[in-house]
Design an enzyme around this catalytic site. Sequence first.
Site, PDB file in Angstrom:
ATOM      1  N   GLU A   9      -5.256  -5.038  10.826  1.00 59.72           N
ATOM      2  CA  GLU A   9      -4.205  -4.036  11.002  1.00 59.72           C
ATOM      3  C   GLU A   9      -4.412  -3.304  12.326  1.00 59.72           C
ATOM      4  O   GLU A   9      -5.211  -2.358  12.386  1.00 59.72           O
ATOM      5  CB  GLU A   9      -4.245  -3.029   9.851  1.00 59.72           C
ATOM      6  CG  GLU A   9      -3.982  -3.653   8.496  1.00 59.72           C
ATOM      7  CD  GLU A   9      -3.423  -2.635   7.522  1.00 59.72           C
ATOM      8  OE1 GLU A   9      -2.372  -2.923   6.939  1.00 59.72           O
ATOM      9  OE2 GLU A   9      -4.006  -1.559   7.367  1.00 59.72           O
ATOM     10  N   GLU A  41      -6.507   4.681   8.346  1.00 56.52           N
ATOM     11  CA  GLU A  41      -6.269   6.109   8.102  1.00 56.52           C
ATOM     12  C   GLU A  41      -7.530   6.784   7.574  1.00 56.52           C
ATOM     13  O   GLU A  41      -7.762   7.966   7.827  1.00 56.52           O
ATOM     14  CB  GLU A  41      -5.076   6.280   7.140  1.00 56.52           C
ATOM     15  CG  GLU A  41      -3.764   6.041   7.875  1.00 56.52           C
ATOM     16  CD  GLU A  41      -2.645   5.448   7.045  1.00 56.52           C
ATOM     17  OE1 GLU A  41      -2.703   5.505   5.806  1.00 56.52           O
ATOM     18  OE2 GLU A  41      -1.708   4.890   7.656  1.00 56.52           O
ATOM     19  N   GLY A  77       2.851  -1.258   4.237  1.00 58.67           N
ATOM     20  CA  GLY A  77       2.823   0.169   3.933  1.00 58.67           C
ATOM     21  C   GLY A  77       4.216   0.699   3.656  1.00 58.67           C
ATOM     22  O   GLY A  77       4.756   0.563   2.559  1.00 58.67           O
ATOM     23  N   GLY A  78       4.837   1.279   4.690  1.00 49.46           N
ATOM     24  CA  GLY A  78       6.139   1.938   4.539  1.00 49.46           C
ATOM     25  C   GLY A  78       7.190   1.117   3.812  1.00 49.46           C
ATOM     26  O   GLY A  78       7.936   1.648   2.976  1.00 49.46           O
ATOM     27  N   HIS A 125      -9.498   1.260   5.472  1.00 50.15           N
ATOM     28  CA  HIS A 125      -8.169   1.427   6.073  1.00 50.15           C
ATOM     29  C   HIS A 125      -8.285   2.358   7.292  1.00 50.15           C
ATOM     30  O   HIS A 125      -9.059   3.315   7.270  1.00 50.15           O
ATOM     31  CB  HIS A 125      -7.183   2.002   5.051  1.00 50.15           C
ATOM     32  CG  HIS A 125      -5.775   1.942   5.540  1.00 50.15           C
ATOM     33  ND1 HIS A 125      -5.266   2.874   6.415  1.00 50.15           N
ATOM     34  CD2 HIS A 125      -4.788   1.044   5.320  1.00 50.15           C
ATOM     35  CE1 HIS A 125      -4.020   2.545   6.702  1.00 50.15           C
ATOM     36  NE2 HIS A 125      -3.703   1.445   6.052  1.00 50.15           N
ATOM     37  N   SER A 182       3.624  -2.208  10.286  1.00 50.71           N
ATOM     38  CA  SER A 182       5.084  -2.258  10.428  1.00 50.71           C
ATOM     39  C   SER A 182       5.699  -3.586   9.978  1.00 50.71           C
ATOM     40  O   SER A 182       6.644  -4.084  10.599  1.00 50.71           O
ATOM     41  CB  SER A 182       5.504  -1.916  11.864  1.00 50.71           C
ATOM     42  OG  SER A 182       5.129  -0.586  12.170  1.00 50.71           O
ATOM     43  N   ASN A 191       0.875  -1.174   0.000  1.00 52.39           N
ATOM     44  CA  ASN A 191       0.000   0.000   0.000  1.00 52.39           C
ATOM     45  C   ASN A 191       0.911   1.222   0.000  1.00 52.39           C
ATOM     46  O   ASN A 191       1.500   1.558   1.023  1.00 52.39           O
ATOM     47  CB  ASN A 191      -0.888  -0.054   1.260  1.00 52.39           C
ATOM     48  CG  ASN A 191      -1.669   1.225   1.477  1.00 52.39           C
ATOM     49  OD1 ASN A 191      -1.760   2.073   0.586  1.00 52.39           O
ATOM     50  ND2 ASN A 191      -2.236   1.372   2.670  1.00 52.39           N
ATOM     51  N   TRP A 192       1.023   1.850  -1.167  1.00 53.11           N
ATOM     52  CA  TRP A 192       1.957   2.971  -1.277  1.00 53.11           C
ATOM     53  C   TRP A 192       1.473   4.221  -0.555  1.00 53.11           C
ATOM     54  O   TRP A 192       2.234   5.178  -0.392  1.00 53.11           O
ATOM     55  CB  TRP A 192       2.201   3.320  -2.758  1.00 53.11           C
ATOM     56  CG  TRP A 192       3.039   2.328  -3.482  1.00 53.11           C
ATOM     57  CD1 TRP A 192       3.760   1.305  -2.939  1.00 53.11           C
ATOM     58  CD2 TRP A 192       3.250   2.263  -4.898  1.00 53.11           C
ATOM     59  NE1 TRP A 192       4.408   0.611  -3.931  1.00 53.11           N
ATOM     60  CE2 TRP A 192       4.117   1.176  -5.144  1.00 53.11           C
ATOM     61  CE3 TRP A 192       2.806   3.017  -5.987  1.00 53.11           C
ATOM     62  CZ2 TRP A 192       4.531   0.821  -6.425  1.00 53.11           C
ATOM     63  CZ3 TRP A 192       3.212   2.674  -7.272  1.00 53.11           C
ATOM     64  CH2 TRP A 192       4.072   1.585  -7.486  1.00 53.11           C
ATOM     65  N   LYS A 193       0.203   4.254  -0.196  1.00 52.00           N
ATOM     66  CA  LYS A 193      -0.392   5.465   0.412  1.00 52.00           C
ATOM     67  C   LYS A 193      -0.118   6.663  -0.507  1.00 52.00           C
ATOM     68  O   LYS A 193      -0.137   6.501  -1.737  1.00 52.00           O
ATOM     69  CB  LYS A 193       0.114   5.660   1.843  1.00 52.00           C
ATOM     70  CG  LYS A 193      -0.087   4.387   2.663  1.00 52.00           C
ATOM     71  CD  LYS A 193       0.134   4.554   4.138  1.00 52.00           C
ATOM     72  CE  LYS A 193      -0.090   3.208   4.831  1.00 52.00           C
ATOM     73  NZ  LYS A 193       0.037   3.300   6.285  1.00 52.00           N
ATOM     74  N   GLY A 227       2.714   2.158  10.804  1.00 51.57           N
ATOM     75  CA  GLY A 227       3.651   3.257  10.610  1.00 51.57           C
ATOM     76  C   GLY A 227       4.398   3.657  11.877  1.00 51.57           C
ATOM     77  O   GLY A 227       5.045   4.689  11.925  1.00 51.57           O
TER      78      GLY A 227
HETATM   79  P1  PGA Z   1       2.909   0.217   7.657  1.00 53.53           P
HETATM   80  O1  PGA Z   1       1.423   0.422   7.067  1.00 53.53           O
HETATM   81  O2  PGA Z   1       3.442  -1.053   7.051  1.00 53.53           O
HETATM   82  O3  PGA Z   1       3.670   1.444   7.221  1.00 53.53           O
HETATM   83  O4  PGA Z   1       2.776   0.114   9.141  1.00 53.53           O
HETATM   84  C1  PGA Z   1       0.552  -0.651   6.884  1.00 53.53           C
HETATM   85  C2  PGA Z   1      -0.757  -0.178   6.326  1.00 53.53           C
HETATM   86  O5  PGA Z   1      -1.189   0.928   6.688  1.00 53.53           O
HETATM   87  O6  PGA Z   1      -1.398  -0.870   5.511  1.00 53.53           O
END
Ligand code: PGA
Length: 258
Positions: free
Chosen positions: A168, A98, A235-236, A96, A214, A10-12, A174
């Site tokens: 998640e 966020e 994500g990251g 998600h 993470s 997930n590149w966000k 993150g």
């Molecule tokens: P992260 O994000 O790997 O940066 O913790 C995961 C996600 O939000 O899907």
Amino acid sequence: MVKRPFIVGNWKMNLTLKEGVEFARQLKNNLGARRDVICGICPPFVFLKDVCLALEGSGALVGAQNVHSDKGGAYTGEVSASMIKEVGCSHVIVGHSERRHLLGETDSFINAKVKAVLATGLKPIFCIGEKLNEREEGRTEYVVKNQFKDGLRGINAQHVREVVIAYEPVWAIGTGKTALPSQANEVHSFIRELLTAEYGKDLAKGMYILYGGSVKPENAKELMAQPEIDGLLVGGASIKFESFWDIVKAASTPCNNN
Ligand code: PGA
């Protein structure tokens, strides 16, 4: 039937179009003829078409990071499921954390989105997970159960098999704090029980439950070794091709030599 590991990035709101397409090319080259792992990426909306084109024939999936629940109309700035399908995507992240917590999405809106995605023939990657205070207050199962029930309300067995669930924990996203593999496995097991109660054992067993929060090359293997973790939502660590590919390698069968 053994499930193939399912790894999604997930590149966000990251990368440039050029970097995204280059990443997609590298993914296609490295995947080659491999089909022992399901992997894919969820770029920002405006990169979707180019990334889909760059990945054509690779077997990798492309997903959007969000969708609106309506088919069309006066929703400035929004994108419908059919638009996402038209550019070549197969999946959409829905719910998600966020979007739930920073952008105020409710369970009922998320439920409408899951339904819209399924009605279009796309597959939702449906995210659920508790916040830190909820875990500390011992409410993890309560929160996860409510998000599960509300998000999948009214979805029958025939459709639910298309849903990919992602657990998640918000406190691990993150933050560098990964849930212990055993902690994640416990919640995955609970989600599997919820699926079993609602849809029966066979269907529940066949469904994918991914872990996200993470995930890094260093912890991917241990997470994937847990019996109830079928894949990873990254994500990251999915922004750089090398670390994403290291995760794919760590998470997939030990016999690969890439
Ligand atoms: P992260 O994000 O790997 O940066 O913790 C995961 C996600 O939000 O899907």
